[in-house]
Design a protein around this motif. Structure first.
Motif, PDB file in Angstrom:
ATOM      1  N   PRO A 101       6.545 -78.994   3.290  1.00 58.15           N
ATOM      2  CA  PRO A 101       7.639 -79.949   3.075  1.00 58.15           C
ATOM      3  C   PRO A 101       8.023 -80.704   4.343  1.00 58.15           C
ATOM      4  CG  PRO A 101       8.318 -77.703   2.471  1.00 58.15           C
ATOM      5  CD  PRO A 101       6.918 -77.628   2.981  1.00 58.15           C
ATOM      6  N   GLU A 102       7.671 -80.172   5.486  1.00 59.66           N
ATOM      7  CA  GLU A 102       7.999 -80.848   6.737  1.00 59.66           C
ATOM      8  C   GLU A 102       7.209 -82.153   6.909  1.00 59.66           C
ATOM      9  OE1 GLU A 102       7.256 -79.050  10.806  1.00 59.66           O
ATOM     10  OE2 GLU A 102       9.380 -78.637  10.476  1.00 59.66           O
ATOM     11  N   TYR A 103       6.056 -82.260   6.272  1.00 60.33           N
ATOM     12  CA  TYR A 103       5.231 -83.460   6.405  1.00 60.33           C
ATOM     13  C   TYR A 103       5.952 -84.707   5.902  1.00 60.33           C
ATOM     14  CZ  TYR A 103       1.327 -80.273   7.240  1.00 60.33           C
ATOM     15  OH  TYR A 103       0.493 -79.309   7.734  1.00 60.33           O
ATOM     16  N   THR A 104       6.739 -84.559   4.843  1.00 63.05           N
ATOM     17  CA  THR A 104       7.453 -85.735   4.322  1.00 63.05           C
ATOM     18  C   THR A 104       8.477 -86.238   5.332  1.00 63.05           C
ATOM     19  OG1 THR A 104       8.987 -84.300   3.143  1.00 63.05           O
ATOM     20  CG2 THR A 104       7.130 -85.191   1.896  1.00 63.05           C
ATOM     21  N   ARG A 105       9.035 -85.336   6.124  1.00 64.00           N
ATOM     22  CA  ARG A 105       9.971 -85.773   7.165  1.00 64.00           C
ATOM     23  C   ARG A 105       9.224 -86.395   8.338  1.00 64.00           C
ATOM     24  NH1 ARG A 105      13.498 -80.477   7.533  1.00 64.00           N
ATOM     25  NH2 ARG A 105      11.500 -79.887   8.324  1.00 64.00           N
ATOM     26  N   MET A 106       7.999 -85.950   8.578  1.00 67.37           N
ATOM     27  CA  MET A 106       7.239 -86.454   9.721  1.00 67.37           C
ATOM     28  C   MET A 106       6.807 -87.910   9.561  1.00 67.37           C
ATOM     29  SD  MET A 106       4.823 -83.292  10.740  1.00 67.37           S
ATOM     30  CE  MET A 106       5.481 -81.742  11.284  1.00 67.37           C
ATOM     31  N   TYR A 139      12.614 -92.262  11.904  1.00 68.28           N
ATOM     32  CA  TYR A 139      13.933 -91.863  12.380  1.00 68.28           C
ATOM     33  C   TYR A 139      14.120 -90.350  12.303  1.00 68.28           C
ATOM     34  CZ  TYR A 139      14.694 -96.830  12.101  1.00 68.28           C
ATOM     35  OH  TYR A 139      14.572 -98.177  12.274  1.00 68.28           O
ATOM     36  N   GLU A 140      13.576 -89.756  11.267  1.00 68.36           N
ATOM     37  CA  GLU A 140      13.653 -88.309  11.133  1.00 68.36           C
ATOM     38  C   GLU A 140      12.819 -87.622  12.216  1.00 68.36           C
ATOM     39  OE1 GLU A 140      14.913 -84.701   9.950  1.00 68.36           O
ATOM     40  OE2 GLU A 140      15.692 -86.618   9.269  1.00 68.36           O
ATOM     41  N   VAL A 141      11.674 -88.196  12.568  1.00 62.53           N
ATOM     42  CA  VAL A 141      10.842 -87.635  13.638  1.00 62.53           C
ATOM     43  C   VAL A 141      11.602 -87.663  14.951  1.00 62.53           C
ATOM     44  CG1 VAL A 141       8.782 -88.024  15.052  1.00 62.53           C
ATOM     45  CG2 VAL A 141       8.626 -88.142  12.571  1.00 62.53           C
ATOM     46  N   LYS A 142      12.263 -88.770  15.209  1.00 66.00           N
ATOM     47  CA  LYS A 142      13.060 -88.881  16.434  1.00 66.00           C
ATOM     48  C   LYS A 142      14.133 -87.797  16.459  1.00 66.00           C
ATOM     49  CE  LYS A 142      16.265 -91.956  18.680  1.00 66.00           C
ATOM     50  NZ  LYS A 142      17.107 -93.106  18.446  1.00 66.00           N
ATOM     51  N   ASN A 143      14.818 -87.600  15.346  1.00 62.06           N
ATOM     52  CA  ASN A 143      15.847 -86.564  15.286  1.00 62.06           C
ATOM     53  C   ASN A 143      15.253 -85.163  15.428  1.00 62.06           C
ATOM     54  OD1 ASN A 143      17.960 -88.371  14.998  1.00 62.06           O
ATOM     55  ND2 ASN A 143      17.731 -88.452  12.770  1.00 62.06           N
ATOM     56  N   MET A 144      14.081 -84.941  14.818  1.00 58.47           N
ATOM     57  CA  MET A 144      13.412 -83.638  14.958  1.00 58.47           C
ATOM     58  C   MET A 144      13.078 -83.367  16.422  1.00 58.47           C
ATOM     59  SD  MET A 144      10.874 -83.421  11.606  1.00 58.47           S
ATOM     60  CE  MET A 144       9.524 -82.941  12.616  1.00 58.47           C
ATOM     61  N   LEU A 145      12.553 -84.389  17.103  1.00 65.09           N
ATOM     62  CA  LEU A 145      12.213 -84.226  18.515  1.00 65.09           C
ATOM     63  C   LEU A 145      13.458 -83.958  19.345  1.00 65.09           C
ATOM     64  CD1 LEU A 145       9.530 -87.012  18.944  1.00 65.09           C
ATOM     65  CD2 LEU A 145       9.162 -84.557  19.015  1.00 65.09           C
ATOM     66  N   LEU A 146      14.536 -84.651  19.034  1.00 62.61           N
ATOM     67  CA  LEU A 146      15.789 -84.429  19.761  1.00 62.61           C
ATOM     68  C   LEU A 146      16.283 -82.997  19.573  1.00 62.61           C
ATOM     69  CD1 LEU A 146      17.750 -87.727  19.060  1.00 62.61           C
ATOM     70  CD2 LEU A 146      17.157 -86.812  21.298  1.00 62.61           C
ATOM     71  N   ARG A 147      16.232 -82.518  18.338  1.00 60.50           N
ATOM     72  CA  ARG A 147      16.711 -81.160  18.053  1.00 60.50           C
ATOM     73  C   ARG A 147      15.836 -80.097  18.705  1.00 60.50           C
ATOM     74  NH1 ARG A 147      17.352 -83.321  12.829  1.00 60.50           N
ATOM     75  NH2 ARG A 147      15.429 -82.321  12.177  1.00 60.50           N
TER      76      ARG A 147
END
Length: 107
Positions: free
Chosen positions: A71-76, A80-88
């Motif tokens: 399910p993480e692939y859909t966020r990748m 914008y979600e990738v940027k937030n994932m990298l920030l977190r």
């Protein structure tokens, strides 16, 4: 008209065009994902898709589409979600000069 006759003739002659028309009209909705991908592969490459022992790059990509459903692939795929994932995940470990590149690439 002339274009309608051409489309009908192409529908009768071209199996890929016919399949894509079925997709557009929802006539393939009841097909399993595996059957659909196998059919598209056969039309595109002219050979059967080997999912039991994929060897080519395309076969491996299709295997991943079918069997690696993280399910993480859909966020990748959402920039914008990738940027937030990298920030977190690694805000401290990525220097500020790289963040500028990431921000530019996601715009």
């Amino acid at each position: 008209s002339k274009t309608k006759i051409g489309k009908v003739i192409r529908l009768l002659i071209d199996p890929e065009y016919r399949f894509n028309a079925k997709v557009r009209f929802g006539l393939t909705d009841s097909m399993s994902d595996e059957d659909f991908i196998k059919r598209k592969f056969k039309l595109a490459f002219g050979c059967d898709l080997n999912l039991k022992n994929p060897k080519t790059f395309n076969e491996k990509l299709n295997w991943l589409k079918l069997y690696d459903r993280n399910p993480e692939y859909t966020r990748m795929v959402d920039k914008y979600e990738v940027k937030n994932m990298l920030l977190r995940r690694s805000a401290r470990s990525i220097s500020s000069r790289y963040w500028a590149c990431i921000i530019i690439l996601t715009r």
